[in-house]
Write a protein that holds these residues in place. Structure first.
Motif, mmCIF file in Angstrom:
data_model
loop_
_atom_site.group_PDB
_atom_site.id
_atom_site.type_symbol
_atom_site.label_atom_id
_atom_site.label_comp_id
_atom_site.label_asym_id
_atom_site.label_seq_id
_atom_site.Cartn_x
_atom_site.Cartn_y
_atom_site.Cartn_z
ATOM 1 N N GLY A 109 1.179 1.259 -4.788
ATOM 2 C CA GLY A 109 0.121 1.595 -4.203
ATOM 3 C C GLY A 109 -0.719 2.556 -5.107
ATOM 4 O O GLY A 109 -1.029 2.504 -6.531
ATOM 5 N N GLY A 110 -1.132 4.216 -4.139
ATOM 6 C CA GLY A 110 -1.331 5.368 -5.385
ATOM 7 C C GLY A 110 -0.912 5.309 -6.989
ATOM 8 O O GLY A 110 -1.829 6.139 -7.291
ATOM 9 N N GLY A 111 1.005 5.714 -6.497
ATOM 10 C CA GLY A 111 1.431 5.488 -7.753
ATOM 11 C C GLY A 111 1.231 4.918 -8.845
ATOM 12 O O GLY A 111 0.985 5.166 -9.779
ATOM 13 N N CYS A 112 0.848 3.488 -8.186
ATOM 14 C CA CYS A 112 1.112 2.680 -9.281
ATOM 15 C C CYS A 112 -0.583 2.823 -10.298
ATOM 16 O O CYS A 112 -0.888 2.906 -11.545
ATOM 17 C CB CYS A 112 1.048 1.039 -9.531
ATOM 18 S SG CYS A 112 0.786 0.169 -10.207
ATOM 19 N N GLU A 113 -1.374 3.170 -9.668
ATOM 20 C CA GLU A 113 -2.913 3.334 -10.261
ATOM 21 C C GLU A 113 -2.948 5.035 -10.820
ATOM 22 O O GLU A 113 -3.826 5.083 -11.270
ATOM 23 C CB GLU A 113 -3.681 3.704 -8.707
ATOM 24 C CG GLU A 113 -4.093 2.347 -7.874
ATOM 25 C CD GLU A 113 -4.702 2.273 -6.731
ATOM 26 O OE1 GLU A 113 -4.190 2.898 -5.531
ATOM 27 O OE2 GLU A 113 -5.957 2.002 -6.421
ATOM 28 N N LEU A 114 -2.175 5.749 -10.017
ATOM 29 C CA LEU A 114 -1.729 7.083 -11.049
ATOM 30 C C LEU A 114 -1.480 7.177 -12.305
ATOM 31 O O LEU A 114 -2.013 7.258 -13.078
ATOM 32 C CB LEU A 114 -1.301 7.959 -10.130
ATOM 33 C CG LEU A 114 -1.453 9.063 -10.732
ATOM 34 C CD1 LEU A 114 -2.345 10.438 -11.127
ATOM 35 C CD2 LEU A 114 -0.328 10.406 -10.554
ATOM 36 N N PRO A 132 0.812 -2.102 -2.662
ATOM 37 C CA PRO A 132 1.610 -2.844 -1.377
ATOM 38 C C PRO A 132 0.326 -2.652 -0.007
ATOM 39 O O PRO A 132 0.625 -3.146 1.251
ATOM 40 C CB PRO A 132 2.554 -2.392 -0.762
ATOM 41 C CG PRO A 132 2.326 -1.088 -1.501
ATOM 42 C CD PRO A 132 1.541 -0.993 -2.992
ATOM 43 N N GLU A 133 -0.966 -1.963 -0.628
ATOM 44 C CA GLU A 133 -1.905 -1.172 0.293
ATOM 45 C C GLU A 133 -2.174 -2.863 1.737
ATOM 46 O O GLU A 133 -1.787 -2.235 2.855
ATOM 47 C CB GLU A 133 -3.532 -0.948 0.084
ATOM 48 C CG GLU A 133 -2.746 0.817 -0.616
ATOM 49 C CD GLU A 133 -2.671 0.227 -2.210
ATOM 50 O OE1 GLU A 133 -2.197 -0.760 -2.739
ATOM 51 O OE2 GLU A 133 -2.566 1.012 -3.454
ATOM 52 N N ILE A 134 -2.012 -4.391 0.831
ATOM 53 C CA ILE A 134 -2.434 -4.718 1.848
ATOM 54 C C ILE A 134 -1.751 -5.099 3.176
ATOM 55 O O ILE A 134 -1.812 -5.594 4.302
ATOM 56 C CB ILE A 134 -1.849 -6.708 1.392
ATOM 57 C CG1 ILE A 134 -3.041 -7.563 1.567
ATOM 58 C CG2 ILE A 134 -1.504 -6.900 0.727
ATOM 59 C CD1 ILE A 134 -4.405 -8.086 1.650
HETATM 60 N N1 CAA Z 1 3.798 7.507 2.468
HETATM 61 C C1 CAA Z 1 4.435 8.591 2.886
HETATM 62 N N2 CAA Z 1 5.898 8.672 3.186
HETATM 63 C C2 CAA Z 1 6.373 7.560 2.346
HETATM 64 C C3 CAA Z 1 6.038 6.980 1.676
HETATM 65 C C4 CAA Z 1 4.399 7.146 1.310
HETATM 66 N N3 CAA Z 1 3.386 6.274 0.311
HETATM 67 N N4 CAA Z 1 6.858 6.232 0.828
HETATM 68 C C5 CAA Z 1 7.934 6.213 1.449
HETATM 69 N N5 CAA Z 1 7.633 7.533 2.336
HETATM 70 C C6 CAA Z 1 8.670 8.597 3.190
HETATM 71 C C7 CAA Z 1 9.466 7.680 3.616
HETATM 72 O O1 CAA Z 1 8.464 7.673 5.284
HETATM 73 C C8 CAA Z 1 10.343 7.804 4.017
HETATM 74 O O2 CAA Z 1 10.751 8.889 5.121
HETATM 75 P P1 CAA Z 1 11.581 9.245 6.278
HETATM 76 O O3 CAA Z 1 13.062 9.503 5.275
HETATM 77 O O4 CAA Z 1 10.774 10.430 6.547
HETATM 78 O O5 CAA Z 1 12.229 7.947 7.249
HETATM 79 C C9 CAA Z 1 11.000 8.734 2.449
HETATM 80 O O6 CAA Z 1 9.962 8.707 1.772
HETATM 81 C C10 CAA Z 1 11.531 7.184 1.844
HETATM 82 O O7 CAA Z 1 11.616 6.428 1.978
HETATM 83 P P2 CAA Z 1 12.661 5.067 2.626
HETATM 84 O O8 CAA Z 1 13.241 5.858 3.296
HETATM 85 O O9 CAA Z 1 11.427 3.841 2.813
HETATM 86 O O10 CAA Z 1 12.857 4.243 1.100
HETATM 87 P P3 CAA Z 1 13.459 2.608 0.730
HETATM 88 O O11 CAA Z 1 14.178 3.085 -0.377
HETATM 89 O O12 CAA Z 1 14.571 2.483 2.105
HETATM 90 O O13 CAA Z 1 11.676 2.506 0.817
HETATM 91 C C11 CAA Z 1 10.187 2.141 -0.688
HETATM 92 C C12 CAA Z 1 10.741 2.329 -0.401
HETATM 93 C C13 CAA Z 1 10.308 0.172 -1.071
HETATM 94 C C14 CAA Z 1 9.176 2.639 -1.666
HETATM 95 C C15 CAA Z 1 9.360 2.771 0.853
HETATM 96 O O14 CAA Z 1 9.055 3.291 1.282
HETATM 97 C C16 CAA Z 1 7.848 1.877 0.839
HETATM 98 O O15 CAA Z 1 7.254 0.825 1.147
HETATM 99 N N6 CAA Z 1 7.025 3.544 1.176
HETATM 100 C C17 CAA Z 1 5.067 2.654 1.511
HETATM 101 C C18 CAA Z 1 4.832 2.143 0.097
HETATM 102 C C19 CAA Z 1 3.545 2.021 -0.093
HETATM 103 O O16 CAA Z 1 3.266 1.006 0.869
HETATM 104 N N7 CAA Z 1 2.500 2.110 -0.881
HETATM 105 C C20 CAA Z 1 1.334 2.478 -0.490
HETATM 106 C C21 CAA Z 1 0.174 3.596 0.319
HETATM 107 S S1 CAA Z 1 -1.115 2.992 0.067
HETATM 108 C C22 CAA Z 1 -2.230 3.677 -0.669
HETATM 109 O O17 CAA Z 1 -1.521 4.285 -2.058
HETATM 110 C C23 CAA Z 1 -3.637 4.036 -0.637
HETATM 111 C C24 CAA Z 1 -4.461 3.873 -2.231
HETATM 112 O O18 CAA Z 1 -4.093 2.683 -3.281
HETATM 113 C C25 CAA Z 1 -5.048 5.200 -2.739
#
Ligand code: CAA
Length: 259
Positions: A109-114, A132-134
């Protein structure tokens, strides 16, 4: 300056290193983290001793995206009024010195974008990229739908944005998203080596090269080539050009003065 969600250090007084530091949240990019990142980037850019910047994360995550918890309650009025993303995330676009992303683990997501907003990406062999925003009912909002197709082509970018799947580092390298892949324990050595190489060159030429390559993404070929030609001509007014060419002709090491 002291920061809560990033750490900052220099290497050899020449390279500014910013480490994203919210490990428990996989470096989720909260609004405050992005403000701090912008401040640190600007401070290094303004420091004449610094020639190159590196942004990195930790072994498990470069950054797993914008902070979903923070975003969950936002409404349209909040994000539109506050100019969410544009206000804090785009600071990096104004940085004139090179910024290298040293990526290990998740860049989602924003990490890839950064990472894509940096000038190039050096990745560890465990890096994984995705938009993965979808899956959250939104779309990439920090330039992912624009920079990813420019980096990897339409078909793969569409696949990533529509299915939300992750790309491993080999796929990312083959597709052209990352410039180098190294073993995880060599990531910072490789990024520092690249940064120090850049610091050894004349800063004016380095900044001009960055500006010209960025032009390739934002205009027509004719405009980009004209922009490049003008800056290429302008560098003949610098003492670094005289020094660099004289050093080559006389078979000696160049000593650039950034003038
Ligand atoms: N925001 C907030 N918290 C996040 C996060 C995020 N993007 N990604 C991970 N975390 C948190 C989790 O909630 C978790 O917190 P808790 O321990 O308090 O529950 C902690 O980080 C560890 O994460 P996981 O337990 O989920 O770790 P995992 O190894 O099982 O999975 C992962 C890793 C596949 C990266 C999974 O965390 C995940 O899918 N994260 C979200 C990724 C995502 O959707 N990113 C896009 C965000 S939207 C965006 O970025 C918009 C934009 O374009 C600007």
């Amino acid at each position: 300056m002291s920061y809560e969600f990033i750490t900052v250090r220099t290497e050899g007084d020449k390279v500014g290193i910013i480490t994203l530091n919210r490990p428990k949240q996989l470096n989720a990019l909260s609004p405050q983290l992005m403000v701090e990142l912008g401040q640190a980037l600007k401070a290094f850019d303004a420091d004449p001793a610094i020639g190159c910047l590196i942004i990195t994360g930790n072994e498990k995550a470069f950054a797993a995206g914008a902070d979903i918890g923070a975003m969950a309650t936002y409404g349209f009025a909040d994000v539109y009024r506050d100019d969410y993303i544009t206000r804090d995330w785009e600071t990096i676009r104004s940085i004139r010195k090179p910024v290298i992303a040293a990526v290990s683990g998740f860049a989602l997501g924003g990490g890839c974008e950064l990472a894509m907003m940096c000038d190039f990406i050096i990745a560890a062999d465990n890096a994984r990229f995705g938009q993965p925003e979808i899956k959250l009912g939104i779309i990439p909002g920090a330039g992912g739908t624009q920079r990813l197709p420019r980096a990897v082509g339409k078909s793969k970018a569409m696949d990533m944005a529509l299915t939300g799947r992750m790309m491993d580092v080999r796929e990312a390298e083959t597709a052209g998203l990352v410039s180098r892949v190294v073993p995880l324990d060599k990531l910072m050595d490789e990024a520092l080596g690249a940064a120090l190489t850049i610091c050894g060159f004349g800063q004016l030429a380095v900044m001009a090269a960055k500006e010209c390559v960025n032009r390739a993404f934002e205009g027509t070929l004719a405009d980009g080539v004209m922009f490049e030609r003008r800056l290429f001509h302008a560098l003949f007014a610098t003492s670094d050009q005289k020094e660099g060419m004289d050093a080559f002709v006389n078979k000696r090491q160049a000593a650039f003065k950034n003038q």
